[in-house]
Design an enzyme around this catalytic site. Structure first.
Site, PDB file in Angstrom:
ATOM      1  N   HIS A 124      -0.521   6.913  -4.766  1.00  0.00           N
ATOM      2  CA  HIS A 124       0.012   5.557  -4.843  1.00  0.00           C
ATOM      3  C   HIS A 124      -1.030   4.528  -5.267  1.00  0.00           C
ATOM      4  CE1 HIS A 124       2.866   2.378  -3.804  1.00  0.00           C
ATOM      5  NE2 HIS A 124       1.907   1.767  -3.148  1.00  0.00           N
ATOM      6  N   ASP A 184       2.566  10.255  -5.897  1.00  0.00           N
ATOM      7  CA  ASP A 184       2.838   9.088  -5.069  1.00  0.00           C
ATOM      8  C   ASP A 184       3.864   9.455  -3.994  1.00  0.00           C
ATOM      9  OD1 ASP A 184       3.419   6.631  -3.961  1.00  0.00           O
ATOM     10  OD2 ASP A 184       3.478   5.578  -5.874  1.00  0.00           O
ATOM     11  N   SER A 227       3.583  -1.994  -6.470  1.00  0.00           N
ATOM     12  CA  SER A 227       4.269  -1.475  -5.301  1.00  0.00           C
ATOM     13  C   SER A 227       5.444  -2.363  -4.902  1.00  0.00           C
ATOM     14  CB  SER A 227       3.257  -1.316  -4.170  1.00  0.00           C
ATOM     15  OG  SER A 227       3.755  -0.532  -3.145  1.00  0.00           O
TER      16      SER A 227
END
Length: 708
Positions: free
Chosen positions: A674, A627, A541
């Site tokens: 995600h 995501d 991320s």
């Protein structure tokens, strides 16, 4: 305590370690679902090179997970009449009197989206709350296909009277983030719309129609709202937090229908969080020296800022990480100046009588556990672990100054691997370009004289004031047992050294985190730990930002990179206010549309906008089609541009010898959000692919296959 959404990689509970840190939705617990067939993956020719090796690593990882299964947190909730546990089928309860377990909530039958998709076995329980007298149980269940969870409310009866079908499920609530029972009939919950959460509702089960009523709403676009119950179960808090300020409202559970009471209205740069103690509130606020956290108390009858009285202010170099009110004591988890974890105990009736207790040297992560309805509240139960050391349960009794370990099952030694090698934990400091000392936690099991030949895997994050995850990982333990060195670089932008550590690498200060990462690699190599040709970095991320920036400026320092859900288009994302999280996260990254200095700062390090023809490290980029935090299009564009830059560079050599031809592999996981797949088998596949990629690109000999 409060959480906010951001581009983060892992779950952190509603505790102090969140405060001012990365705020995420809790990920679902991995549930092994046996032989059920996972999603069919799309063919990718770039992955074929690693396919056979991936199968080998998957078998080894499965065996490693099995080795440490006895040391995992079992997620058990102890009630007055039943003990509740999470299993692959759903939630079981065991009657304390009869010692018999039954399936209370069948996960497969009540999963959100299961009817439409036709898939089974990928849903997981996210959070469970049992009402005070166990009349009802509420749980959120989640699929990796979407972030929003479904809350299921179950009416409990005697074991003999519980129906075998789903008729005891009396209510389902979609898009629920947080929820708490005020009493056996009243449930408070927050709803999630997209990636925002700004409304609180009350569900009254006494009403024949189970009435939902709005209780609270914050219309500011950059706040995130959630509900939490005090540790003693007396006060329910509504926490409304932005990245830089807080507002907390109180509800007495004995009068849940009254209007919430405001503690202190929102003030710029004031962040605070509350717990309950008798007629007082115990407040954690950044009102200490240097705007760091300290502990204060205020009367429950008049809790505004003017009545706050300091109770404990940490010494310089000590960072507050968590706070619990246990009986008449405030128990703080602190990170000492040496980097070690400790418990600092402050008697609330006599704050000057406080004391500290160092935790074991190997401990890098401390996770406190919420007591069940039937458990005593005068002891703190928590779990210690590190990337190399499995979870070890502890209980602490502040009144008696007694710390007890509670090994609940036999398992491998925390320090020794399967071959009897000692795992060594070192805490180092490296000097960054501006002279700042950056903490690095190092793990290895090879002799000091062989460290230079060992492969190095470096972990990094550095955003939102969130600590780099240091929980136990079977993958990390497996690597250590095979001679790898693991380095965890706590660069600025994280929260390891307090709020100032985060502030130094926010907005225009973001390049400081990149400089810290560069210094860590250079000084590890200069100290005789591995070499550039045997070094790799892994991140998730927002952790991809400093890694991607380093790949643009110093690609020669590393040979391989693995990035999951990588946030690589900072400039494009922060310039587009229509995207989720953009408005909320401008306090972290800046606003390139309104401030030219912000735009220049972001443009100077943004991974996507600084790609140039050169020999990049090999990259494995794992993206997820669902995501909502990191758009797939940005990852695809990044992979394409890096491939083009590598091709241009190699073409310009006109056949001259190249040290290595880097590979840029894009692995798109269909259906996952995600946080990646929930299915245990798919999670193993993803980890095994990363290992296959690292071994191949670093030129390491793969471990031999075992015979039957």
């Amino acid at each position: 305590m409060c959480t906010l959404f951001s581009r983060c990689c892992s779950f952190t509970r509603v505790r102090l370690r969140l405060l001012g840190l990365c705020k995420t939705t809790p990920p679902a617990t991995y549930l092994y679902t046996g032989p059920s067939k996972p999603n069919v993956r799309c063919p990718n020719s770039d992955l074929e090179k690693y396919k056979n090796l991936q199968k080998n690593f998957k078998r080894r990882l499965r065996a490693t997970y099995s080795r440490f299964s006895g040391s995992q947190d079992k997620s058990v909730i102890c009630g007055h009449n039943y003990v509740y546990s999470l299993e692959r089928e759903g939630i079981y309860r065991m009657d304390r009197r009869q010692n018999e377990a039954e399936l209370l909530l069948n996960l497969e039958q009540c999963s959100p989206g299961g009817e439409e998709s036709g898939e089974r076995g990928e849903w997981a329980v996210q959070r469970v709350r049992v009402s005070p007298s166990e009349r009802h149980l509420a749980a959120t269940i989640k699929s990796s296909h979407r972030e929003q969870a479904r809350c299921v409310v179950v009416k409990q009866g005697d074991a003999a009277s519980t129906p075998k079908d789903l008729s005891h499920i009396i209510f389902t609530l979609d898009n629920v983030f947080s929820f708490e029972w005020a009493n056996d009939e009243v449930l408070f919950y927050t709803t999630q719309e997209g990636l925002r959460c700004n409304r609180v509702f009350r569900l009254d089960l006494k009403s024949p129609a189970a009435v939902h009523r709005p209780v609270f709403e914050d219309t500011q676009p950059d706040v995130f709202v959630e509900v939490a119950l005090s540790r003693d179960g007396r006060i329910l808090t509504i926490n409304s937090n932005s990245k830089t300020d807080s507002e907390v409202w109180l509800i007495d559970v004995t009068t849940p229908y009254l209007e919430p009471l405001l503690v202190q209205h929102r003030l710029p740069e004031l962040m605070y969080h509350v717990e309950h103690w008798g007629d007082w509130l115990v407040i954690l606020a950044n009102t200490g020296p240097g705007q760091e956290y300290q502990v204060l108390k205020a009367p429950l009858a008049g809790p505004s800022l003017g009545s706050w009285v300091p109770v404990y202010t940490p010494c310089p170099g000590v960072t507050l990480k968590d706070m619990e009110v246990v009986g008449d004591h405030c128990v703080l988890t602190t990170r000492e100046a040496s980097g070690e974890l400790a418990l600092t105990v402050v008697p609330l009736a006599n704050p000057l009588g406080g004391y500290s207790l160092l935790l074991p040297l190997w401990a890098c992560s401390c996770e406190s556990r919420r007591p069940g309805p039937a458990e005593p509240h005068d002891a703190l139960h928590f779990v210690l672990s590190s990337p190399a050391h499995p979870q070890v349960p502890f209980s602490f009794h502040p009144k008696d100054k007694l710390l007890l370990s509670r090994p609940e099952a036999e398992g491998p030694s925390p320090e020794k691997g399967s071959g009897g090698k000692l795992s060594i934990t070192k805490r180092l400091q490296v000097q960054s370009q501006d002279g700042t000392l950056v903490p690095v936690t190092l793990f290895h099991s090879v002799a000091a004289g062989r460290l230079q030949q060992a492969p190095l895997l470096l972990h990094v994050y550095g955003a939102y004031g969130r600590d780099l995850s240091m929980h136990f990982s079977p993958e990390s333990r497996w690597l250590l047992e095979r001679g790898w060195v693991l380095a965890y670089c706590h660069i600025r932008g994280g929260g390891e050294l307090g709020l100032s550590w985060h502030r130094q690498a926010r907005v225009e200060g973001k390049p400081a985190g990149v400089e810290d990462l560069r210094a860590c690699l250079l000084q590890l190599h200069s100290r005789g730990i591995s070499s550039p040709s045997r070094s790799a970095i892994t991140a998730r991320s927002a952790g991809a930002v400093p890694v991607g920036a380093l790949c643009n400026t110093d690609p020669h320092l590393i040979r391989a990179v693995t990035l999951q859900a990588p946030f690589v288009d900072v400039l494009g994302s922060m310039a587009d206010s229509s995207r989720p999280l953009t408005v909320e996260e401008r306090e972290e990254w800046g606003d390139p549309t309104a401030d030219p200095q912000h735009r220049l700062a972001i443009a100077s390090y943004c991974p996507l906008h600084n790609i140039a023809p050169q020999c990049y490290p090999s990259m494995l980029l794992t993206a997820y089609s669902n995501d909502a935090r990191v758009p797939l299009a940005g990852v695809i564009q990044y992979a394409k541009k890096v491939k083009e830059a590598v091709h241009t560079h190699l073409t310009a050599l006109h056949g001259a010898e190249c040290e290595h031809a880097p590979r840029v592999v894009l692995n798109v996981q269909p259906g996952a959000d995600h946080f990646g797949p929930n299915h245990f088998d798919l999670m193993l596949e993803e980890s095994a692919l990363q290992l296959a990629f690292l071994y191949t690109e670093l030129g390491l000999a793969s471990p031999p296959r075992r015979g039957r």
